[in-house]
Enzyme design. Structure first.
Site, PDB file in Angstrom:
ATOM      1  N   TYR A  64       0.902  -1.162   0.000  1.00 34.42           N
ATOM      2  CA  TYR A  64       0.000   0.000   0.000  1.00 34.42           C
ATOM      3  C   TYR A  64       0.933   1.202   0.000  1.00 34.42           C
ATOM      4  CZ  TYR A  64      -3.791   3.116   1.562  1.00 34.42           C
ATOM      5  OH  TYR A  64      -4.710   4.130   1.691  1.00 34.42           O
ATOM      6  N   THR A  65       1.106   1.832  -1.165  1.00 28.67           N
ATOM      7  CA  THR A  65       2.166   2.831  -1.341  1.00 28.67           C
ATOM      8  C   THR A  65       1.674   4.270  -1.241  1.00 28.67           C
ATOM      9  OG1 THR A  65       1.869   2.696  -3.740  1.00 28.67           O
ATOM     10  CG2 THR A  65       3.579   1.314  -2.773  1.00 28.67           C
ATOM     11  N   THR A 104      11.896   0.929   2.238  1.00 33.69           N
ATOM     12  CA  THR A 104      11.864   2.374   1.964  1.00 33.69           C
ATOM     13  C   THR A 104      12.773   3.200   2.877  1.00 33.69           C
ATOM     14  OG1 THR A 104      10.378   4.296   2.125  1.00 33.69           O
ATOM     15  CG2 THR A 104       9.788   2.414   3.452  1.00 33.69           C
ATOM     16  N   ASP A 105      13.170   4.360   2.394  1.00 34.80           N
ATOM     17  CA  ASP A 105      13.907   5.339   3.213  1.00 34.80           C
ATOM     18  C   ASP A 105      13.048   5.873   4.362  1.00 34.80           C
ATOM     19  OD1 ASP A 105      12.280   6.541   1.210  1.00 34.80           O
ATOM     20  OD2 ASP A 105      13.348   8.439   1.394  1.00 34.80           O
ATOM     21  N   TYR A 128       3.165   4.776   7.119  1.00 40.20           N
ATOM     22  CA  TYR A 128       3.729   4.062   5.960  1.00 40.20           C
ATOM     23  C   TYR A 128       5.101   3.486   6.333  1.00 40.20           C
ATOM     24  CZ  TYR A 128       6.004   3.289   1.444  1.00 40.20           C
ATOM     25  OH  TYR A 128       6.709   2.728   0.398  1.00 40.20           O
ATOM     26  N   LYS A 132       6.017  -0.510   6.799  1.00 39.72           N
ATOM     27  CA  LYS A 132       7.037  -1.134   5.944  1.00 39.72           C
ATOM     28  C   LYS A 132       8.150  -1.732   6.815  1.00 39.72           C
ATOM     29  CE  LYS A 132       7.482  -1.141   1.988  1.00 39.72           C
ATOM     30  NZ  LYS A 132       7.081  -2.133   0.957  1.00 39.72           N
TER      31      LYS A 132
HETATM   32  N1  LIG Z   1       7.218   4.641  -4.990  1.00 35.96           N
HETATM   33  C1  LIG Z   1       8.229   4.978  -4.182  1.00 35.96           C
HETATM   34  O1  LIG Z   1       8.697   6.124  -4.170  1.00 35.96           O
HETATM   35  C2  LIG Z   1       8.849   3.942  -3.267  1.00 35.96           C
HETATM   36  C3  LIG Z   1       9.934   4.319  -2.466  1.00 35.96           C
HETATM   37  C4  LIG Z   1      10.510   3.353  -1.626  1.00 35.96           C
HETATM   38  C5  LIG Z   1      10.011   2.059  -1.606  1.00 35.96           C
HETATM   39  N2  LIG Z   1       8.948   1.738  -2.383  1.00 35.96           N
HETATM   40  C6  LIG Z   1       8.447   0.347  -2.343  1.00 35.96           C
HETATM   41  O2  LIG Z   1       8.659  -0.202  -3.632  1.00 35.96           O
HETATM   42  C7  LIG Z   1       7.647  -1.172  -3.924  1.00 35.96           C
HETATM   43  C8  LIG Z   1       7.046  -0.885  -5.283  1.00 35.96           C
HETATM   44  O3  LIG Z   1       6.504   0.423  -5.273  1.00 35.96           O
HETATM   45  P1  LIG Z   1       5.702   1.009  -6.519  1.00 35.96           P
HETATM   46  O4  LIG Z   1       5.891   2.488  -6.475  1.00 35.96           O
HETATM   47  O5  LIG Z   1       6.015   0.225  -7.753  1.00 35.96           O
HETATM   48  O6  LIG Z   1       4.202   0.703  -6.047  1.00 35.96           O
HETATM   49  P2  LIG Z   1       2.848   0.556  -6.875  1.00 35.96           P
HETATM   50  O7  LIG Z   1       2.996   1.084  -8.261  1.00 35.96           O
HETATM   51  O8  LIG Z   1       1.783   1.088  -5.981  1.00 35.96           O
HETATM   52  O9  LIG Z   1       2.724  -1.040  -6.988  1.00 35.96           O
HETATM   53  C9  LIG Z   1       2.318  -1.842  -5.905  1.00 35.96           C
HETATM   54  C10 LIG Z   1       1.366  -2.894  -6.439  1.00 35.96           C
HETATM   55  O10 LIG Z   1       0.921  -3.686  -5.321  1.00 35.96           O
HETATM   56  C11 LIG Z   1      -0.480  -3.867  -5.471  1.00 35.96           C
HETATM   57  N3  LIG Z   1      -1.144  -4.170  -4.212  1.00 35.96           N
HETATM   58  C12 LIG Z   1      -1.694  -3.304  -3.316  1.00 35.96           C
HETATM   59  N4  LIG Z   1      -2.304  -3.978  -2.329  1.00 35.96           N
HETATM   60  C13 LIG Z   1      -2.139  -5.311  -2.600  1.00 35.96           C
HETATM   61  C14 LIG Z   1      -2.568  -6.495  -1.966  1.00 35.96           C
HETATM   62  N5  LIG Z   1      -3.299  -6.477  -0.838  1.00 35.96           N
HETATM   63  N6  LIG Z   1      -2.220  -7.685  -2.517  1.00 35.96           N
HETATM   64  C15 LIG Z   1      -1.477  -7.715  -3.657  1.00 35.96           C
HETATM   65  N7  LIG Z   1      -1.072  -6.632  -4.318  1.00 35.96           N
HETATM   66  C16 LIG Z   1      -1.397  -5.435  -3.789  1.00 35.96           C
HETATM   67  C17 LIG Z   1      -0.941  -2.537  -6.043  1.00 35.96           C
HETATM   68  O11 LIG Z   1      -2.245  -2.625  -6.554  1.00 35.96           O
HETATM   69  P3  LIG Z   1      -3.178  -1.269  -6.500  1.00 35.96           P
HETATM   70  O12 LIG Z   1      -2.599  -0.338  -7.510  1.00 35.96           O
HETATM   71  O13 LIG Z   1      -4.534  -1.784  -6.840  1.00 35.96           O
HETATM   72  O14 LIG Z   1      -3.065  -0.744  -5.100  1.00 35.96           O
HETATM   73  C18 LIG Z   1       0.123  -2.299  -7.107  1.00 35.96           C
HETATM   74  O15 LIG Z   1      -0.179  -2.964  -8.318  1.00 35.96           O
HETATM   75  C19 LIG Z   1       6.664  -1.091  -2.750  1.00 35.96           C
HETATM   76  O16 LIG Z   1       6.940  -2.158  -1.864  1.00 35.96           O
HETATM   77  C20 LIG Z   1       6.973   0.236  -2.079  1.00 35.96           C
HETATM   78  O17 LIG Z   1       6.671   0.225  -0.689  1.00 35.96           O
HETATM   79  C21 LIG Z   1       8.356   2.644  -3.224  1.00 35.96           C
END
Ligand SMILES: NC(=O)c1ccc[n+]([C@@H]2O[C@H](COP(=O)([O-])OP(=O)(O)OC[C@H]3O[C@@H](n4cnc5c(N)ncnc54)[C@H](OP(=O)(O)O)[C@@H]3O)[C@@H](O)[C@H]2O)c1
Length: 285
Positions: A64-65, A104-105, A128, A132
């Site tokens: 859940y981002t 995450t940071d 968040y 995490k």
């Molecule tokens: N974006 C950033 O800046 C950032 C920074 C640091 C770390 N991260 C980490 O990097 C990873 C990837 O991030 P991202 O930006 O690619 O995220 P994203 O685009 O939101 O992708 C996450 C995916 O997980 C799905 N999801 C949500 N709830 C779920 C559930 N209950 N069961 C299965 N799938 C579920 C989402 O579906 P929905 O779209 O329907 O919710 C989405 O397709 C995450 O673990 C995040 O915490 C991200």
């Protein structure tokens, strides 16, 4: 190897598919998109999907981002990011798979004045970040063969992100207000995915910071996005974090040093400016 990707329809998931699909057999899972439907909060479903495909590695990118959403609904944050990760880690333990967890940071409080290394103490400021971090703990407790990869300020072709927001806003506005007192490192999903691919091909399980090189503020990031996009008629105005409407406390300084990769002599991530230039030239096409 057989690799199961959770969150395969997400922004990072899309680039993981490309990077890992070149050499590995993939099983793609998410709650959206034309992939195996697996809700990570459903223990039985996670056990069933992992048990049926018996992957060598699970790359767990689902989360859940929505950072502000997590602040408004902490139970959902913990359900998806902590309990969901618990389910995935338990399934990896049961079916003998290694696990990559993307963290995450936001696990840090931003009080440091020099880059955080993997051995620094965590202290999240937001739900968040805390949820995490709870996910990290489940992975450490259940799954000894893990790679915890903490990254930051992610952007890529296939998702909502800061460069797209800035470029879109610049189409209709002549002035953009951007936070100038939060410092971090923009990181390209393609570069993170390539690093994850490299890691799973080694037995060097553990914690990793994985960001592009250097650091900047959101304001610097926005200025560079517009410069590279060739936008000259939009002014970027620096504001303080407290002026940005958000319920979330963010770390003022969350630069991550890729120390584990450095120690192994394999920190080859390019500077954030180079990665951004590559990204902008690609999306401009
Ligand atoms: N974006 C950033 O800046 C950032 C920074 C640091 C770390 N991260 C980490 O990097 C990873 C990837 O991030 P991202 O930006 O690619 O995220 P994203 O685009 O939101 O992708 C996450 C995916 O997980 C799905 N999801 C949500 N709830 C779920 C559930 N209950 N069961 C299965 N799938 C579920 C989402 O579906 P929905 O779209 O329907 O919710 C989405 O397709 C995450 O673990 C995040 O915490 C991200």
């Amino acid at each position: 190897m057989k690799v199961l990707i959770t969150g395969a329809s997400g922004m990072l998931g899309a680039d993981l598919r490309t990077a890992l699909g070149e050499e590995h057999e993939l099983v793609l899972a998410d709650v959206v998109g034309d992939v195996t439907q697996m809700d990570i909060t459903d223990t039985a479903q996670v056990m069933s999907v992992v048990g049926a495909c018996k992957p060598d590695v699970v790359v767990h990118s689902a989360a859940y981002t929505d950072v502000d959403g997590c602040e408004r609904d902490p139970d959902k944050a913990y359900k998806v990011n902590a309990f969901g990760t618990w389910n995935v880690a338990a399934a990896c333990q049961k079916y003998d798979a290694a696990m990559v967890y993307v963290s995450t940071d936001f696990v840090f409080d931003g009080e440091k004045t020099e880059p955080y290394i993997e051995y620094d103490l965590t202290n999240p400021l937001s739900h968040y970040g805390a949820s995490k971090l709870a996910g990290e703990r489940h992975v450490r407790e259940l799954c000894p063969r893990h790679y915890i990869t903490r990254t930051a300020w992610l952007y890529g072709e296939h998702g909502k992100n800061f460069p797209y927001s800035i470029m879109n806003a610049a189409k209709t506005r002549k002035e953009l207000k951007v936070v100038a007192d939060q410092i971090g490192t923009p990181t390209l999903t393609v570069d993170l995915a390539a690093t994850i691919k490299g890691l799973i091909e080694t037995p060097m399980y553990g914690a990793y910071h994985v960001t592009n090189g250097g650091f900047c503020s959101w304001y610097d990031f926005a200025v560079e996005i517009l410069r590279l996009a060739g936008v000259t008629d939009v002014e970027v105005l620096p504001i303080k974090g407290e002026e940005w409407p958000s319920p979330t406390r963010r770390p003022a300084y969350s630069v991550l040093r890729n120390y584990s990769l450095e120690l192994q002599g394999r920190d080859n991530l390019r500077p954030w400016q180079d990665a951004l230039a590559w990204f902008i030239s690609r999306v401009k096409e």
